[in-house]
Design an enzyme around this catalytic site. Structure first.
Site, PDB file in Angstrom:
ATOM      1  N   CYS A  48      60.478  50.516  21.901  1.00  0.00           N
ATOM      2  CA  CYS A  48      61.923  50.621  21.701  1.00  0.00           C
ATOM      3  C   CYS A  48      62.245  51.695  20.668  1.00  0.00           C
ATOM      4  O   CYS A  48      63.334  52.264  20.676  1.00  0.00           O
ATOM      5  CB  CYS A  48      62.480  49.280  21.267  1.00  0.00           C
ATOM      6  SG  CYS A  48      61.586  48.575  19.883  1.00  0.00           S
ATOM      7  N   GLU A  93      67.299  42.099  19.730  1.00  0.00           N
ATOM      8  CA  GLU A  93      66.620  43.378  19.434  1.00  0.00           C
ATOM      9  C   GLU A  93      66.497  44.102  20.762  1.00  0.00           C
ATOM     10  O   GLU A  93      65.782  43.649  21.656  1.00  0.00           O
ATOM     11  CB  GLU A  93      65.241  43.132  18.819  1.00  0.00           C
ATOM     12  CG  GLU A  93      65.266  42.480  17.451  1.00  0.00           C
ATOM     13  CD  GLU A  93      65.934  43.323  16.385  1.00  0.00           C
ATOM     14  OE1 GLU A  93      66.172  44.522  16.622  1.00  0.00           O
ATOM     15  OE2 GLU A  93      66.241  42.772  15.320  1.00  0.00           O
TER      16      GLU A  93
HETATM   17  P1  NDP Z   1      64.028  42.698  29.787  1.00  0.00           P
HETATM   18  O1  NDP Z   1      65.361  42.735  29.141  1.00  0.00           O
HETATM   19  O2  NDP Z   1      63.932  42.942  31.233  1.00  0.00           O
HETATM   20  O3  NDP Z   1      63.337  41.262  29.543  1.00  0.00           O
HETATM   21  C1  NDP Z   1      63.101  40.735  28.261  1.00  0.00           C
HETATM   22  C2  NDP Z   1      62.909  39.219  28.374  1.00  0.00           C
HETATM   23  O4  NDP Z   1      64.141  38.634  28.802  1.00  0.00           O
HETATM   24  C3  NDP Z   1      61.873  38.803  29.418  1.00  0.00           C
HETATM   25  O5  NDP Z   1      61.185  37.650  28.952  1.00  0.00           O
HETATM   26  C4  NDP Z   1      62.741  38.479  30.623  1.00  0.00           C
HETATM   27  O6  NDP Z   1      62.120  37.601  31.514  1.00  0.00           O
HETATM   28  C5  NDP Z   1      63.922  37.825  29.947  1.00  0.00           C
HETATM   29  N1  NDP Z   1      65.154  37.812  30.747  1.00  0.00           N
HETATM   30  C6  NDP Z   1      65.472  38.538  31.841  1.00  0.00           C
HETATM   31  N2  NDP Z   1      66.717  38.231  32.275  1.00  0.00           N
HETATM   32  C7  NDP Z   1      67.190  37.291  31.430  1.00  0.00           C
HETATM   33  C8  NDP Z   1      68.417  36.568  31.330  1.00  0.00           C
HETATM   34  N3  NDP Z   1      69.431  36.777  32.201  1.00  0.00           N
HETATM   35  N4  NDP Z   1      68.561  35.669  30.342  1.00  0.00           N
HETATM   36  C9  NDP Z   1      67.577  35.471  29.449  1.00  0.00           C
HETATM   37  N5  NDP Z   1      66.387  36.112  29.480  1.00  0.00           N
HETATM   38  C10 NDP Z   1      66.206  37.019  30.460  1.00  0.00           C
HETATM   39  O7  NDP Z   1      63.116  43.708  28.955  1.00  0.00           O
HETATM   40  P2  NDP Z   1      61.631  44.200  29.265  1.00  0.00           P
HETATM   41  O8  NDP Z   1      60.716  43.020  29.312  1.00  0.00           O
HETATM   42  O9  NDP Z   1      61.658  45.151  30.416  1.00  0.00           O
HETATM   43  O10 NDP Z   1      61.284  45.018  27.908  1.00  0.00           O
HETATM   44  C11 NDP Z   1      61.620  46.335  27.704  1.00  0.00           C
HETATM   45  C12 NDP Z   1      62.903  46.446  26.892  1.00  0.00           C
HETATM   46  O11 NDP Z   1      62.741  45.781  25.643  1.00  0.00           O
HETATM   47  C13 NDP Z   1      63.252  47.885  26.556  1.00  0.00           C
HETATM   48  O12 NDP Z   1      64.629  48.091  26.752  1.00  0.00           O
HETATM   49  C14 NDP Z   1      62.935  47.992  25.060  1.00  0.00           C
HETATM   50  O13 NDP Z   1      63.672  48.968  24.395  1.00  0.00           O
HETATM   51  C15 NDP Z   1      63.251  46.606  24.599  1.00  0.00           C
HETATM   52  N6  NDP Z   1      62.566  46.316  23.338  1.00  0.00           N
HETATM   53  C16 NDP Z   1      63.298  46.265  22.177  1.00  0.00           C
HETATM   54  C17 NDP Z   1      62.663  46.057  20.958  1.00  0.00           C
HETATM   55  C18 NDP Z   1      63.434  45.956  19.690  1.00  0.00           C
HETATM   56  O14 NDP Z   1      62.906  45.375  18.731  1.00  0.00           O
HETATM   57  N7  NDP Z   1      64.641  46.480  19.587  1.00  0.00           N
HETATM   58  C19 NDP Z   1      61.206  45.923  20.875  1.00  0.00           C
HETATM   59  C20 NDP Z   1      60.563  45.970  22.146  1.00  0.00           C
HETATM   60  C21 NDP Z   1      61.223  46.168  23.330  1.00  0.00           C
HETATM   61  P3  NDP Z   1      61.192  38.104  32.744  1.00  0.00           P
HETATM   62  O15 NDP Z   1      59.882  37.517  32.428  1.00  0.00           O
HETATM   63  O16 NDP Z   1      61.808  37.548  33.966  1.00  0.00           O
HETATM   64  O17 NDP Z   1      61.174  39.609  32.751  1.00  0.00           O
END
Ligand code: NDP
Length: 478
Positions: A278, A244
């Site tokens: 999002c 997502e």
């Molecule tokens: P990120 O993509 O930066 O991070 C999301 C999660 O992934 C965090 O737990 C992060 O860990 C982890 N992560 C980072 N790098 C990796 C990797 N290489 N492999 C696996 N996991 C990894 O997103 P944000 O937290 O900044 O959230 C905002 C984003 O989420 C926006 O783009 C928003 O649109 C999207 N979003 C989408 C939704 C949907 O349902 N479509 C709903 C809500 C948000 P760490 O703790 O290190 O950051």
């Protein structure tokens, strides 16, 4: 608030500690959380795998009762968890309590779904045979979640996974893990057998490969660039993946719209929850004859919004959640101005009663779909107006974007609404209501590259969290 990892029923310290800061007051540390090491992530996956046979075979009434208990506890602790969420992520208290209530409702919903476990029976083409289609747990699920809905998203992944008999390793965002720790405590107190649910915290880039390759399925919510990495990392092991991801959602306002409805939906969609959804409406596509009146009313709406400390009763827009996101928003606004977009309101840091990441909601005018501003997700409080001639042009502009999560339209003409609903390429379409804000009992998600691998929530979740088995039974009765 302090928090440890939870592995095989034990609370465990990690290798290092991550501190979270209150975005409403940068002088306040909210939590200290133990980061899991890679070997701890492996241990969590092993524990989940050992617990799987028992949990998948567990009585569905017992499973349902447990999920209901978790929902009840979340509901009764909504105020305290909401206050923690507001302090750690910056959402207003009302938004944060509402999100916690939603998490409780999700557990209640999946308590019911555990009993409505899907399955079908067919007569066979061959005499003397039946065909049974059953839905089995997919197995060990890694759930990786972002900071913007730090209780709702962990809840909707965990509740659905557990309801269908899977075991879980949750990795919340390091920017706001407090609510996931509270959820873990509640799951433990509800009596979940050890290993069925595990929590590991820390840097996603470091833990991601282990969590992906060691699981049977990964349910990920986050940005589209990270989602692409998750998909690549899942390829060698063919781990089942649900993504997502980001949105750049259009909200169309037609000449025949009710102005009050249009302004309220566009303002809420663009700036509500500090634009950190999002499904937020970053692109506002307005037809020529209503454009000036709509813009005037949007300016008024922006002026009236009170930005401030998340816990202040009169705050309507909380701070930006993190310093990196704050810097990213300002950079995006500067780049938009360089591209020729006219910043008509906000978009600049503002002073609050505390030292917080306060940003005035931004409204850009005279923007075009070719601008970066309208092609890349900002994930901040921003609306960019694109003027168009008519519905056909509005549809073309709305669909002319790589991301396809949600879209909306304001119109009083039923045919216009239906034409837009059919033509939109988004996974979620709204009419006369904001592009953000979804129900938990129906499927949710976008089309690639805003989403991939099946929908979350409602009965749509069964598709991802189960595997189909087709059984041919020769019973010999003609
Ligand atoms: P990120 O993509 O930066 O991070 C999301 C999660 O992934 C965090 O737990 C992060 O860990 C982890 N992560 C980072 N790098 C990796 C990797 N290489 N492999 C696996 N996991 C990894 O997103 P944000 O937290 O900044 O959230 C905002 C984003 O989420 C926006 O783009 C928003 O649109 C999207 N979003 C989408 C939704 C949907 O349902 N479509 C709903 C809500 C948000 P760490 O703790 O290190 O950051």
């Amino acid at each position: 608030m302090t928090g440890q990892n939870y592995i095989d029923g034990q609370w465990r310290k990690g290798g290092s500690v991550t501190e979270t800061i209150n975005p409403s007051d940068l002088n306040e540390t909210v939590g200290r959380y133990a980061d899991a090491t890679l070997s701890m992530a492996e241990e969590a996956l092993d524990a989940a795998r050992r617990a799987l046979p028992g949990w998948r075979a567990s009585n569905i009434q017992a499973r349902s009762d447990l999920l209901r208990k978790v929902g009840d506890a979340l509901m009764s602790e909504a105020q305290s968890i909401g206050a923690l969420l507001a302090r750690e992520e910056g959402k207003t208290l009302a938004e944060a309590v509402g999100e916690t209530v939603r998490a409780a409702q999700v557990f209640h919903y999946y308590a019911g779904e555990a009993l409505r476990h899907p399955g079908q029976w067919y007569p066979s083409l061959r005499d003397g045979l039946n065909v049974v289609v059953s839905y089995e747990p997919v197995g060990v699920v890694s759930a990786i979640t972002p900071w913007n809905f730090p209780i709702a998203i962990p809840a909707w992944k965990t509740a659905a996974a557990l309801a269908y008999g899977n075991t879980v390793v949750l990795k919340p965002s390091e920017f706001a893990p407090g609510c996931a720790v509270r959820l873990t405590e509640i799951l433990e107190q509800a009596g979940l057998p050890k290993g069925v649910f595990n929590l590991v915290m820390g840097d996603g880039r470091a833990l991601g490969p282990t969590l992906i390759s060691g699981a049977d399925a990964v349910s990920f919510t986050g940005s589209t660039p990270t989602g692409r990495k998750v998909l690549e990392q899942a390829a060698p092991t063919m781990t089942k993946v649900q993504l997502e991801l980001g949105g750049k959602n259009p909200f169309v306002v037609l000449d025949d719209a009710d102005l009050d409805t249009a302004v309220s939906a566009a303002a809420q969609g663009a700036w509500g929850q500090t634009g950190q959804r999002c499904t937020g409406s970053e692109r506002i596509i307005v037809t020529r004859r209503i454009h000036d009146a709509f813009v005037e009313r949007m300016m008024q709406a922006a002026r009236e919004l009170r930005v401030g400390h998340a816990l202040d009763a009169d705050t309507q827009i909380g701070p930006v959640a993190t310093q990196p996101q704050f810097a990213k928003n300002l950079a995006a606004f500067a780049s938009a101005r360089e591209e020729g977009a006219e910043l008509a309101f906000g978009g600049t840091p503002i002073e609050g009663r505390t030292d917080g990441l306060y940003l005035a909601p931004a409204l850009f005018l005279n923007t075009s779909n070719a601008m970066r501003l309208n092609r890349e997700e900002v994930f901040g409080p921003v609306g960019a107006i694109i003027k168009v001639e008519d519905l056909d042009e509005a549809i073309a502009v709305a669909n002319d974007c790589e991301l396809a999560l949600s879209s909306g339209i304001a119109t009083t003409n039923l045919s216009h609404a239906e034409k837009f609903r059919r033509a939109s390429k988004a996974g979620v379409v709204t009419v006369n209501t904001p592009t953000a804000g979804v129900d938990y009992h129906v499927p949710f998600g976008g089309r690639p590259p805003s989403g991939f691998g099946g929908r979350e929530q409602g009965q749509g979740a069964a598709e991802f969290f189960t595997e189909i088995k087709t059984s041919y039974v020769n019973h010999g009765v003609m």
